[in-house]
Design a protein around this motif. Structure first.
Motif, PDB file in Angstrom:
ATOM      1  N   ASN A 114       0.958  -1.036   0.152  1.00 22.15           N
ATOM      2  CA  ASN A 114      -0.035   0.149  -0.071  1.00 22.15           C
ATOM      3  C   ASN A 114       0.791   1.274   0.057  1.00 22.15           C
ATOM      4  OD1 ASN A 114      -3.141   0.281   0.376  1.00 22.15           O
ATOM      5  ND2 ASN A 114      -2.562  -1.826   1.323  1.00 22.15           N
ATOM      6  N   CYS A 115       2.136   1.197   0.841  1.00 24.19           N
ATOM      7  CA  CYS A 115       2.807   2.389   0.878  1.00 24.19           C
ATOM      8  C   CYS A 115       3.662   2.605  -0.123  1.00 24.19           C
ATOM      9  CB  CYS A 115       3.550   2.314   2.402  1.00 24.19           C
ATOM     10  SG  CYS A 115       2.658   2.491   3.667  1.00 24.19           S
ATOM     11  N   MET A 116       3.948   1.525  -0.929  1.00 21.83           N
ATOM     12  CA  MET A 116       4.980   1.721  -1.926  1.00 21.83           C
ATOM     13  C   MET A 116       4.220   2.093  -3.324  1.00 21.83           C
ATOM     14  SD  MET A 116       7.066  -2.190  -1.408  1.00 21.83           S
ATOM     15  CE  MET A 116       7.834  -1.896  -2.987  1.00 21.83           C
ATOM     16  N   LEU A 117       2.957   1.878  -3.629  1.00 19.25           N
ATOM     17  CA  LEU A 117       2.111   1.963  -4.605  1.00 19.25           C
ATOM     18  C   LEU A 117       2.432   3.237  -5.388  1.00 19.25           C
ATOM     19  CD1 LEU A 117       0.504   0.070  -6.465  1.00 19.25           C
ATOM     20  CD2 LEU A 117      -1.449   1.301  -5.284  1.00 19.25           C
ATOM     21  N   ALA A 118       1.994   4.329  -4.611  1.00 20.25           N
ATOM     22  CA  ALA A 118       2.077   5.763  -5.248  1.00 20.25           C
ATOM     23  C   ALA A 118       3.739   6.065  -5.440  1.00 20.25           C
ATOM     24  CB  ALA A 118       1.319   6.679  -4.363  1.00 20.25           C
ATOM     25  N   PRO A 119       4.538   5.856  -4.841  1.00 17.71           N
ATOM     26  CA  PRO A 119       5.999   6.291  -5.092  1.00 17.71           C
ATOM     27  C   PRO A 119       6.513   5.524  -6.498  1.00 17.71           C
ATOM     28  CG  PRO A 119       6.097   6.030  -2.798  1.00 17.71           C
ATOM     29  CD  PRO A 119       4.619   5.367  -3.343  1.00 17.71           C
ATOM     30  N   MET A 120       6.050   4.331  -6.788  1.00 24.60           N
ATOM     31  CA  MET A 120       6.548   3.584  -7.769  1.00 24.60           C
ATOM     32  C   MET A 120       5.606   4.227  -8.973  1.00 24.60           C
ATOM     33  SD  MET A 120       6.726  -0.202  -6.420  1.00 24.60           S
ATOM     34  CE  MET A 120       6.861  -1.128  -7.972  1.00 24.60           C
ATOM     35  N   TRP A 121       4.239   4.099  -8.826  1.00 28.52           N
ATOM     36  CA  TRP A 121       3.385   4.702 -10.205  1.00 28.52           C
ATOM     37  C   TRP A 121       3.454   6.571 -10.355  1.00 28.52           C
ATOM     38  CZ3 TRP A 121       0.517   1.893 -13.538  1.00 28.52           C
ATOM     39  CH2 TRP A 121       0.645   0.377 -13.161  1.00 28.52           C
ATOM     40  N   VAL A 122       3.614   6.915  -9.584  1.00 30.02           N
ATOM     41  CA  VAL A 122       3.524   8.509  -9.624  1.00 30.02           C
ATOM     42  C   VAL A 122       4.981   8.982  -9.612  1.00 30.02           C
ATOM     43  CG1 VAL A 122       2.764  11.001  -8.726  1.00 30.02           C
ATOM     44  CG2 VAL A 122       1.003   8.566  -8.166  1.00 30.02           C
ATOM     45  N   ARG A 123       5.718   8.695  -8.778  1.00 33.43           N
ATOM     46  CA  ARG A 123       7.100   9.200  -8.826  1.00 33.43           C
ATOM     47  C   ARG A 123       8.014   8.569  -9.694  1.00 33.43           C
ATOM     48  NH1 ARG A 123       6.343  14.045  -6.507  1.00 33.43           N
ATOM     49  NH2 ARG A 123       6.145  14.131  -4.075  1.00 33.43           N
ATOM     50  N   LYS A 124       7.807   7.243  -9.892  1.00 31.39           N
ATOM     51  CA  LYS A 124       8.463   6.466 -10.874  1.00 31.39           C
ATOM     52  C   LYS A 124       9.716   5.809 -10.245  1.00 31.39           C
ATOM     53  CE  LYS A 124       5.295   7.306 -14.325  1.00 31.39           C
ATOM     54  NZ  LYS A 124       4.540   6.384 -14.329  1.00 31.39           N
ATOM     55  N   LEU A 125       9.396   5.538  -8.962  1.00 25.20           N
ATOM     56  CA  LEU A 125      10.702   5.203  -8.139  1.00 25.20           C
ATOM     57  C   LEU A 125      10.834   3.685  -8.537  1.00 25.20           C
ATOM     58  CD1 LEU A 125      10.308   6.960  -4.801  1.00 25.20           C
ATOM     59  CD2 LEU A 125      11.855   7.679  -6.777  1.00 25.20           C
ATOM     60  N   PRO A 126      12.009   3.214  -8.707  1.00 29.17           N
ATOM     61  CA  PRO A 126      12.251   1.788  -8.538  1.00 29.17           C
ATOM     62  C   PRO A 126      11.793   1.150  -7.114  1.00 29.17           C
ATOM     63  CG  PRO A 126      14.405   2.672  -8.290  1.00 29.17           C
ATOM     64  CD  PRO A 126      13.428   3.915  -8.627  1.00 29.17           C
ATOM     65  N   ARG A 127      11.378  -0.156  -7.351  1.00 23.23           N
ATOM     66  CA  ARG A 127      10.948  -0.954  -6.351  1.00 23.23           C
ATOM     67  C   ARG A 127      11.660  -0.902  -5.175  1.00 23.23           C
ATOM     68  NH1 ARG A 127       7.277  -4.914  -5.196  1.00 23.23           N
ATOM     69  NH2 ARG A 127       6.599  -4.735  -7.371  1.00 23.23           N
ATOM     70  N   HIS A 128      13.052  -1.202  -5.246  1.00 19.41           N
ATOM     71  CA  HIS A 128      14.069  -1.343  -3.960  1.00 19.41           C
ATOM     72  C   HIS A 128      13.760   0.033  -3.276  1.00 19.41           C
ATOM     73  CE1 HIS A 128      17.277   1.272  -5.337  1.00 19.41           C
ATOM     74  NE2 HIS A 128      17.105   0.761  -6.657  1.00 19.41           N
ATOM     75  N   GLN A 129      13.872   1.366  -3.944  1.00 18.18           N
ATOM     76  CA  GLN A 129      13.866   2.593  -3.558  1.00 18.18           C
ATOM     77  C   GLN A 129      12.423   2.988  -2.719  1.00 18.18           C
ATOM     78  OE1 GLN A 129      15.272   5.686  -6.036  1.00 18.18           O
ATOM     79  NE2 GLN A 129      14.964   7.260  -4.525  1.00 18.18           N
ATOM     80  N   ALA A 130      11.519   2.392  -3.240  1.00 20.06           N
ATOM     81  CA  ALA A 130       9.902   2.535  -2.853  1.00 20.06           C
ATOM     82  C   ALA A 130       9.904   1.708  -1.522  1.00 20.06           C
ATOM     83  CB  ALA A 130       9.083   2.406  -3.791  1.00 20.06           C
ATOM     84  N   GLU A 131      10.522   0.742  -1.645  1.00 20.44           N
ATOM     85  CA  GLU A 131      10.192  -0.243  -0.377  1.00 20.44           C
ATOM     86  C   GLU A 131      11.220   0.601   0.673  1.00 20.44           C
ATOM     87  OE1 GLU A 131      11.441  -4.600   1.174  1.00 20.44           O
ATOM     88  OE2 GLU A 131      10.992  -4.429  -0.815  1.00 20.44           O
ATOM     89  N   GLU A 132      12.520   0.955   0.291  1.00 19.76           N
ATOM     90  CA  GLU A 132      13.148   1.433   1.624  1.00 19.76           C
ATOM     91  C   GLU A 132      12.429   2.804   2.126  1.00 19.76           C
ATOM     92  OE1 GLU A 132      17.658   3.257   2.096  1.00 19.76           O
ATOM     93  OE2 GLU A 132      17.116   2.417   0.063  1.00 19.76           O
ATOM     94  N   ILE A 133      11.888   3.790   1.119  1.00 21.45           N
ATOM     95  CA  ILE A 133      11.103   4.858   1.797  1.00 21.45           C
ATOM     96  C   ILE A 133       9.799   4.308   2.755  1.00 21.45           C
ATOM     97  CG2 ILE A 133       9.667   6.574   1.137  1.00 21.45           C
ATOM     98  CD1 ILE A 133      11.796   6.821  -1.463  1.00 21.45           C
ATOM     99  N   ALA A 134       9.043   3.249   2.020  1.00 23.62           N
ATOM    100  CA  ALA A 134       7.878   2.755   2.897  1.00 23.62           C
ATOM    101  C   ALA A 134       8.247   2.094   3.905  1.00 23.62           C
ATOM    102  CB  ALA A 134       7.213   1.841   2.101  1.00 23.62           C
ATOM    103  N   MET A 135       9.339   1.674   4.237  1.00 25.03           N
ATOM    104  CA  MET A 135       9.614   1.062   5.743  1.00 25.03           C
ATOM    105  C   MET A 135      10.234   2.112   6.443  1.00 25.03           C
ATOM    106  SD  MET A 135       8.992  -2.232   5.894  1.00 25.03           S
ATOM    107  CE  MET A 135       9.795  -1.905   7.638  1.00 25.03           C
TER     108      MET A 135
END
Length: 258
Positions: A114-135
């Motif tokens: 849930n937390c990774m979704l918008a950074p990946m789709w809107v900000r176009k962040l790679p998965r590992h970076q989105a996961e790090e931010i989400a955590m």
């Protein structure tokens, strides 16, 4: 990525307005829900909007990210005027986080997803970076151990903290809260308010619609009382609660504080 790079850059409070509403009017059909709203919010300011049901509080903050469309007046967010231009709306929404009364989490996705979704789709962040931010933000709202669970496995208070973390993952400059504790059981309210207090202390610009007057006293720089679609009174918490000048404000406070 360093911890500092994960932090949403919150500049020192300044006199520069990040939100300006000038002569804003809105109707729902024949019902005049907002009447000539003038409001200026500076960077880092914490505003609590209160008032009776149907006074226009939620509509006011929903107009700030175009969830509701105003018919008259101007709304400017971070120097960008809110119009029908979809690019401008998207630009503003990417800078303005919102937490609703109901959590609006995707039930089929884990807390982390849930937390990774918008950074990946809107900000176009790679998965590992989105996961790090989400955590990082799940740790900030003190529920990192829930990352692998689904929303239905959490309490209401935990779900609302996930909703706050999800909004923070977009690193917004402004956070809007629309009665974030009103759907919670009383014992769950404190954990969400504590999370919001921590966010306020970090310097985030916040507008919060709430009936939690203790929160308003503790956190707000300014309390705004709305009634019948108008801003009736606004003051610092000490003045607002001890020396309100408007009779409608006095009546409202007598009803909720006694």
């Amino acid at each position: 990525m360093s911890d500092t790079s994960l932090q949403s850059a919150q500049p020192e409070r300044s006199g520069e307005p990040v939100i300006q509403m000038q002569g804003v009017n809105k109707w729902f059909g024949q019902f005049h829900v907002l009447k000539d709203i003038d409001l200026s919010v500076t960077q880092g300011e914490r505003i609590v909007l209160c008032g009776p049901s149907g006074s226009g509080k939620s509509t006011t903050i929903r107009c700030l990210n175009r969830l509701e469309e105003h018919q008259q007046g101007r709304i400017v967010i971070n120097g960008v005027e809110l119009t029908n231009d979809l690019k401008q709306i998207e630009a503003i929404r990417s800078e303005v986080g919102m937490v609703f009364q109901h959590f609006n989490l995707f039930p089929h996705l884990t807390v982390l997803q849930n937390c990774m979704l918008a950074p990946m789709w809107v900000r176009k962040l790679p998965r590992h970076q989105a996961e790090e931010i989400a955590m990082h933000y799940l740790e900030r709202v003190r529920i990192p151990e829930q990352a692998g669970k689904f929303p239905g496995q959490l309490s209401g208070g935990q779900q609302q903290r996930v909703a706050i973390a999800r909004a923070l993952c977009m690193k917004p400059k402004i956070m809007l809260f629309d009665e974030p504790t009103s759907a919670l059981d009383p014992e769950m309210v404190k954990e969400v308010l504590d999370t919001m207090i921590g966010l306020a202390e970090s310097g985030m610009t916040m507008l919060c619609v709430t009936h939690e007057m203790g929160f308003a006293r503790t956190v707000a720089d300014r309390v705004i009382f709305m009634d019948r679609g108008e801003i009736v009174e606004q003051a610092d918490p000490e003045t607002f609660f001890t020396r309100p000048s408007n009779e409608r404000t006095k009546l409202f406070l007598s009803q909720i504080l006694h």
